[in-house]
Design a protein around this motif. Structure first.
Motif, PDB file in Angstrom:
ATOM      1  N   MET A 174      19.496  35.337 -70.339  1.00 23.55           N
ATOM      2  CA  MET A 174      18.772  36.491 -70.896  1.00 23.55           C
ATOM      3  C   MET A 174      18.732  36.442 -72.430  1.00 23.55           C
ATOM      4  N   PHE A 175      17.580  36.793 -72.985  1.00 25.07           N
ATOM      5  CA  PHE A 175      17.454  36.961 -74.430  1.00 25.07           C
ATOM      6  C   PHE A 175      17.909  38.372 -74.771  1.00 25.07           C
ATOM      7  N   SER A 176      18.631  38.521 -75.873  1.00 23.36           N
ATOM      8  CA  SER A 176      19.003  39.887 -76.260  1.00 23.36           C
ATOM      9  C   SER A 176      18.437  40.198 -77.636  1.00 23.36           C
ATOM     10  N   THR A 177      18.333  41.486 -77.931  1.00 21.40           N
ATOM     11  CA  THR A 177      17.894  41.918 -79.253  1.00 21.40           C
ATOM     12  C   THR A 177      18.540  43.281 -79.542  1.00 21.40           C
ATOM     13  N   GLN A 178      18.338  43.764 -80.766  1.00 24.66           N
ATOM     14  CA  GLN A 178      18.944  45.041 -81.146  1.00 24.66           C
ATOM     15  C   GLN A 178      17.887  46.132 -81.162  1.00 24.66           C
ATOM     16  N   VAL A 179      18.278  47.281 -80.670  1.00 24.73           N
ATOM     17  CA  VAL A 179      17.361  48.410 -80.735  1.00 24.73           C
ATOM     18  C   VAL A 179      17.939  49.422 -81.726  1.00 24.73           C
ATOM     19  N   GLY A 180      17.110  49.930 -82.630  1.00 23.33           N
ATOM     20  CA  GLY A 180      17.598  50.864 -83.658  1.00 23.33           C
ATOM     21  C   GLY A 180      18.165  50.084 -84.827  1.00 23.33           C
ATOM     22  N   LEU A 191      15.567  41.347 -73.196  1.00 21.15           N
ATOM     23  CA  LEU A 191      14.166  41.189 -72.790  1.00 21.15           C
ATOM     24  C   LEU A 191      14.226  40.910 -71.293  1.00 21.15           C
ATOM     25  N   ARG A 192      13.466  41.643 -70.492  1.00 18.14           N
ATOM     26  CA  ARG A 192      13.655  41.517 -69.037  1.00 18.14           C
ATOM     27  C   ARG A 192      13.457  40.074 -68.559  1.00 18.14           C
ATOM     28  N   PRO A 193      14.385  39.582 -67.722  1.00 13.96           N
ATOM     29  CA  PRO A 193      14.237  38.233 -67.184  1.00 13.96           C
ATOM     30  C   PRO A 193      13.435  38.220 -65.888  1.00 13.96           C
ATOM     31  N   GLU A 194      13.091  39.402 -65.362  1.00 13.05           N
ATOM     32  CA  GLU A 194      12.212  39.511 -64.183  1.00 13.05           C
ATOM     33  C   GLU A 194      11.600  40.903 -64.238  1.00 13.05           C
ATOM     34  N   THR A 195      10.455  41.061 -63.608  1.00 10.81           N
ATOM     35  CA  THR A 195       9.795  42.369 -63.656  1.00 10.81           C
ATOM     36  C   THR A 195      10.315  43.294 -62.551  1.00 10.81           C
ATOM     37  N   ALA A 196      10.969  42.714 -61.540  1.00  6.74           N
ATOM     38  CA  ALA A 196      11.361  43.473 -60.350  1.00  6.74           C
ATOM     39  C   ALA A 196      12.166  44.739 -60.671  1.00  6.74           C
ATOM     40  N   GLN A 197      13.072  44.644 -61.655  1.00  4.22           N
ATOM     41  CA  GLN A 197      13.952  45.803 -61.888  1.00  4.22           C
ATOM     42  C   GLN A 197      13.167  47.023 -62.381  1.00  4.22           C
ATOM     43  N   GLN A 220       3.549  44.789 -59.578  1.00  5.65           N
ATOM     44  CA  GLN A 220       3.543  44.806 -61.043  1.00  5.65           C
ATOM     45  C   GLN A 220       3.259  43.406 -61.591  1.00  5.65           C
ATOM     46  N   ILE A 221       2.489  43.385 -62.681  1.00  2.56           N
ATOM     47  CA  ILE A 221       2.272  42.129 -63.411  1.00  2.56           C
ATOM     48  C   ILE A 221       2.813  42.330 -64.817  1.00  2.56           C
ATOM     49  N   GLY A 222       3.625  41.412 -65.300  1.00  2.00           N
ATOM     50  CA  GLY A 222       4.096  41.577 -66.675  1.00  2.00           C
ATOM     51  C   GLY A 222       4.921  40.406 -67.159  1.00  2.00           C
ATOM     52  N   LYS A 223       5.192  40.439 -68.452  1.00  2.00           N
ATOM     53  CA  LYS A 223       5.939  39.349 -69.081  1.00  2.00           C
ATOM     54  C   LYS A 223       7.410  39.375 -68.677  1.00  2.00           C
ATOM     55  N   ALA A 224       7.997  38.202 -68.587  1.00  2.00           N
ATOM     56  CA  ALA A 224       9.436  38.064 -68.377  1.00  2.00           C
ATOM     57  C   ALA A 224       9.905  36.938 -69.304  1.00  2.00           C
ATOM     58  N   PHE A 225      11.186  36.960 -69.628  1.00  2.00           N
ATOM     59  CA  PHE A 225      11.719  36.019 -70.621  1.00  2.00           C
ATOM     60  C   PHE A 225      13.006  35.393 -70.108  1.00  2.00           C
ATOM     61  N   ARG A 226      13.105  34.082 -70.205  1.00  2.00           N
ATOM     62  CA  ARG A 226      14.345  33.413 -69.815  1.00  2.00           C
ATOM     63  C   ARG A 226      14.620  32.294 -70.809  1.00  2.00           C
TER      64      ARG A 226
END
Ligand SMILES: Nc1ncnc2c1ncn2[C@@H]1O[C@H](COP(=O)(O)OP(=O)(O)OP(=O)(O)O)[C@@H](O)[C@H]1O
Length: 488
Positions: A174-180, A191-197, A220-226
């Motif tokens: 999983m990619f991580s980032t900071q919020v705030g 960043l979500r690694p799958e759209t299912a959740q 659902q259709i959308g971006k995922a990141f791994r």
């Protein structure tokens, strides 16, 4: 078992990659800065093809199938989502580095590729022995054992040629980032690694507001990141990609029937789109993920061997139950037919839009060689072809361009149309073949007299004379999604 590509297969993949770039389908991301590994951009025809594939999937799910509605959830989600789903603790791949070349590999892939060498040489027993040993070690999370296997098998780094390996470590994808901002007490999100959740956490919202009754689905259709350790094979394995996922909620105890039904439905969908039957196969998982009670992949015979395009998983009530536990909010459904509350079981169909794109491109790529001529064309199903028709005046004189533009105006509101007047008609046909346009419409002097044109068909190169008044209907009929849906 993984199969390493032969030189001829690699050459075929190379041809497809350079075709994709040269004819406006796929480019490496930020190429002027030498690209970014495993990230790609779609060009003028690529984006049309990808959008058509996504739209076809969406309409199949939300219109043709009963009882499925869509959502569009955010990429960012509350971090506890990923704790509950198991991704924080176990969305890992085993990695290993070669100390001499400083190259990083997936330890399991090194062993699989080594086994594939035996398989190709006909020593199936030895190959199975190796993959069996690997599966047992991974199951037991015995990373030191995986390293020992690599050392004992004397598997060498293809770059340095040495077996000077580091330890095997788990690597979270999983990619991580900071919020705030930091001052504001920033928190780490993924960043979500799958759209299912995004579907699971909205299960009750959708069920209640769209008034759905089990069995029903959410698409659902959308971006995922791994953060894939080894990212090769073009758009097959990307770090940023798009998923098309559908979770189908069913009454506990009925899930295996639905699982079979969805496996068949999805296979039919691929066949209806024109994917060669011999190049598709189902592959049952021997080893099931902790949340599944049945799982299979639909695999396609890519130039680098049979590989997963789509997964069909019977995920039990694992996800909803886990979200109930972590959120302390009931995720139950009251079933009026059996008069009780339960957490539904889930069948998931999950396909990568980019992987489907690659499969479609490989499947369409056709090289024809006869004694007189050779020709390359993309044999897309007309329903998904990026450009539906090219309007081509045979000369730039005598008012033919004006007549041709009238035809463009007749068609352009409903179809993606190209107008082209430069170069010889033969060259223009060839160019449309290379981007997979099913119909070329030539406007000539006769058109001015009797309002007929020539349609040239991409796959057969046959030509026929047709009144302009019939063009819209003909193209609509050939490119309609209905042609695909009817085969389901
Ligand atoms: N890195 C990726 N790049 C492009 N598509 C992907 C990637 N990872 C997964 N997908 C797509 O999403 C679908 C569902 O994801 P899933 O988690 O089941 O894949 P997976 O089993 O991890 O795939 P693989 O074993 O190839 O890594 C896959 O069938 C594939 O089409």
């Amino acid at each position: 078992m993984a199969k390493t590509a032969t030189p001829a297969e690699n050459a075929q993949l190379k041809d497809i990659i350079s075709h994709a770039k040269e004819y406006g389908f796929v480019y490496p991301s930020s190429e002027i800065y030498d690209g970014l590994q495993a990230v790609y951009d779609y060009g003028a025809y690529g984006v049309e093809l990808k959008n058509n594939l996504k739209r076809l999937w969406w309409e199949t799910m939300t219109r043709v199938q009963d009882n499925i509605v869509g959502i569009d959830a955010a990429i960012f989600m509350h971090p506890t989502t990923w704790k509950a789903s198991g991704h924080v603790d176990s969305f890992n791949d085993p990695m290993i580095d070669n100390k001499d070349s400083k190259k990083r590999y997936r330890a399991d892939v090194l062993v699989e590729e080594h086994a594939a060498v035996f398989e190709r040489a006909g020593d199936i027993e030895r190959a199975n022995e190796l993959t069996g040993a690997l599966a047992r070690l991974l199951e037991a999370e015995d990373l030191a054992g995986v390293r020992d296997l690599i050392i004992n098998e004397d598997i060498k780094c293809p770059i340095s040629g040495t077996s000077n390996w580091t330890d095997v470590r788990q690597f979270n994808l999983m990619f991580s980032t900071q919020v705030g901002s930091v001052a504001e007490d920033a928190s780490t999100i993924f960043l979500r690694p799958e759209t299912a959740q995004g579907i699971f956490v909205n299960f009750l919202n959708v069920q209640k507001t769209a008034r759905m009754k089990v069995p029903f689905g959410i698409a659902q259709i959308g971006k995922a990141f791994r953060n894939e350790i080894v990212a090769r094979q073009f758009i097959f394995r990307m770090r940023e990609f798009e998923q098309m996922e559908m979770q189908f909620f069913v009454r506990p105890g009925t899930e295996l029937e639905w699982y079979q039904k969805w496996a068949e439905t999805r296979m039919k969908w691929h066949l209806a789109l024109g994917t060669t039957a011999e190049k598709l196969r189902k592959h049952d998982h021997e080893k099931l993920a902790h949340y599944a009670n049945a799982a299979m992949d639909i695999e396609y015979d890519f130039p680098f061997g049979f590989k997963e395009v789509e997964g069909i998983h019977s995920r039990t009530d694992f996800d909803l139950k886990s979200h109930q536990e972590f959120s302390k909010k009931k995720q139950q459904y009251f079933d009026p037919e059996v008069n009780k509350n339960y957490i539904p079981y889930v069948i998931e169909t999950s396909i990568g839009a980019d992987r489907l794109f690659l499969m479609t491109l490989c499947n369409a790529y056709t090289e024809e060689k006869t004694e007189e001529k050779s020709r390359t064309y993309l044999k897309f199903h007309p329903a998904i072809a990026p450009v539906k028709a090219a309007i081509l005046p045979i000369t730039k004189k005598d008012g033919l361009p004006d007549k041709a533009k009238e035809i463009v105006d007749l068609l352009k509101y409903d179809f993606n149309i190209i107008y082209e007047e430069a170069a010889s008609i033969g060259k223009r046909y060839a160019r449309q073949d290379l981007i997979g346009t099913p119909f070329c419409i030539a406007v000539d002097h006769q058109t001015l007299e009797d309002n007929t044109v020539t349609i040239r068909h991409r796959d057969t190169t046959e030509q026929e004379r047709v009144p302009i008044s019939e063009l819209h209907g003909r193209i609509a009929e050939a490119t309609s999604f209905r042609r695909v849906f009817e085969k389901l």
